[in-house]
Design an enzyme around this catalytic site. Structure first.
Site, mmCIF file in Angstrom:
data_model
loop_
_atom_site.group_PDB
_atom_site.id
_atom_site.type_symbol
_atom_site.label_atom_id
_atom_site.label_comp_id
_atom_site.label_asym_id
_atom_site.label_seq_id
_atom_site.Cartn_x
_atom_site.Cartn_y
_atom_site.Cartn_z
ATOM 1 N N LYS A 66 0.410 -10.161 -4.748
ATOM 2 C CA LYS A 66 1.413 -10.722 -3.844
ATOM 3 C C LYS A 66 0.617 -11.334 -2.706
ATOM 4 O O LYS A 66 0.060 -10.633 -1.868
ATOM 5 C CB LYS A 66 2.367 -9.652 -3.332
ATOM 6 C CG LYS A 66 3.433 -10.179 -2.380
ATOM 7 C CD LYS A 66 4.284 -9.044 -1.847
ATOM 8 C CE LYS A 66 5.407 -9.558 -0.943
ATOM 9 N NZ LYS A 66 4.918 -10.110 0.342
ATOM 10 N N TYR A 71 -1.130 -6.258 -2.767
ATOM 11 C CA TYR A 71 -0.392 -6.991 -1.742
ATOM 12 C C TYR A 71 -1.366 -7.383 -0.634
ATOM 13 O O TYR A 71 -1.775 -6.556 0.171
ATOM 14 C CB TYR A 71 0.722 -6.075 -1.228
ATOM 15 C CG TYR A 71 1.650 -6.613 -0.164
ATOM 16 C CD1 TYR A 71 1.537 -7.894 0.363
ATOM 17 C CD2 TYR A 71 2.683 -5.805 0.312
ATOM 18 C CE1 TYR A 71 2.408 -8.353 1.329
ATOM 19 C CE2 TYR A 71 3.561 -6.250 1.282
ATOM 20 C CZ TYR A 71 3.412 -7.521 1.791
ATOM 21 O OH TYR A 71 4.277 -7.963 2.761
#
Length: 305
Positions: A170, A140
């Site tokens: 992400k 992420y």
């Protein structure tokens, strides 16, 4: 790890609290119903929107248990954010997510004691991912919150040897050059759902197939229209819908995004409660003004399924 691909919208969900700030997990079922009614069938829990860093480990475990229980037997799948400044806690959460049958796990970098090199960042991510070796892992990237600006194309190139269950990123980062590069690493092998809602149309133009965002909780129809219009080559409609998103997020940001977003959910019949400090809740006067400003951009018609 077999290739994994996220298409369409993934709602980064709010963690529901009572007025005294304790978890209110009974609301999760209503959140899931609301999202499915709006065509959203995948959620990202315990992340930035979910105030994951304001939850204890026990609370994060309870949140994951509840979401996996509520969505069991439905078409909805759950990505669990497990990142933490304490890698031992992150591994505990990743292990639990795999045991519960999560679709994937994701982890932001430690950001108090920050990795001082890309090699160290990869080592941190590898340690977390190793606790859930049978579950797809998404790193992420959110430099606006971590204040770390490592090359994500280089991350993908170098991390694949250290993280066998790595499937992608992400990408919550407005660097569209880096985003495009990520989409082309290893011939397009990696899944890179985009995480900046206001830039969705630009990301689609570069090749995005999926997106993870907070405003998909309460404005999914807007973004679905963006995606549909883009797929049909109707750029005028796509741009108009994307601009509605920009106007909406500007309204919320005027009041403090987290508190305003949670109040907006309540206006739509999903009472996720107030945020926890250091995010602040809106006063009753602010809620009234927020409602007026949402009406001024025709929000409640804009978000009808």
């Amino acid at each position: 790890m077999e290739p994994t691909s996220i298409t369409g919208l993934v709602a980064a969900t709010h963690t529901p609290f009572t007025n005294d700030g304790s978890l209110n997990l009974d609301v999760v079922e209503r959140q899931a119903e609301h999202l499915m009614a709006h065509g959203v069938q995948r959620v990202f829990i315990g992340g930035s929107t979910g105030e994951g860093h304001s939850l204890t480990v026990v609370e994060r475990q309870a949140l994951a248990e509840r979401w996996l229980a509520v969505t069991g037997g439905t078409a909805m799948s759950v990505i669990v954010h497990v990142g933490s400044n304490c890698l031992t806690d992150a591994k505990l959460l990743a292990r639990q997510a795999q045991e519960l049958g999560a679709f994937a796990v994701s982890a932001v970098a430690p950001s108090y004691f920050k990795p001082n090199s890309l090699e160290t960042l990869i080592a941190c991510a590898a340690e977390v991912a190793s606790a859930a070796p049978q579950t797809p892992f998404y790193f992420y990237d959110i430099p606006s919150m971590t204040n770390m600006h490592f090359s994500m194309p280089d991350f993908l190139t170098q991390a694949k040897e250290k993280i066998p269950n790595l499937v992608g990123l992400k990408f919550t980062n407005i660097d569209l050059v880096a985003y495009q590069q990520c989409l082309h690493v290893d011939g397009g092998k990696w899944d890179v759902p985009f995480g900046c809602d206001e830039y969705l149309l630009a990301a689609l133009a570069l090749g995005a197939k999926g997106a993870v965002g907070s405003s998909y909780n309460f404005a999914a129809p807007v973004y679905q229209r963006v995606m549909t219009a883009f797929a049909q080559g109707d750029m005028r409609t796509a741009r108009n819908e994307q601009f509605q998103s920009v106007q909406l997020i500007q309204v919320l940001a005027r009041f403090g995004y987290m508190g305003a977003a949670k109040e907006t959910m309540q206006m739509l019949g999903v009472d996720v409660g107030p945020p926890r400090l250091p995010n602040h809740r809106l006063t009753s006067t602010q809620v009234g003004e927020l409602r007026k400003q949402l009406d001024s951009i025709d929000f409640f018609n804009m978000v009808k399924p």
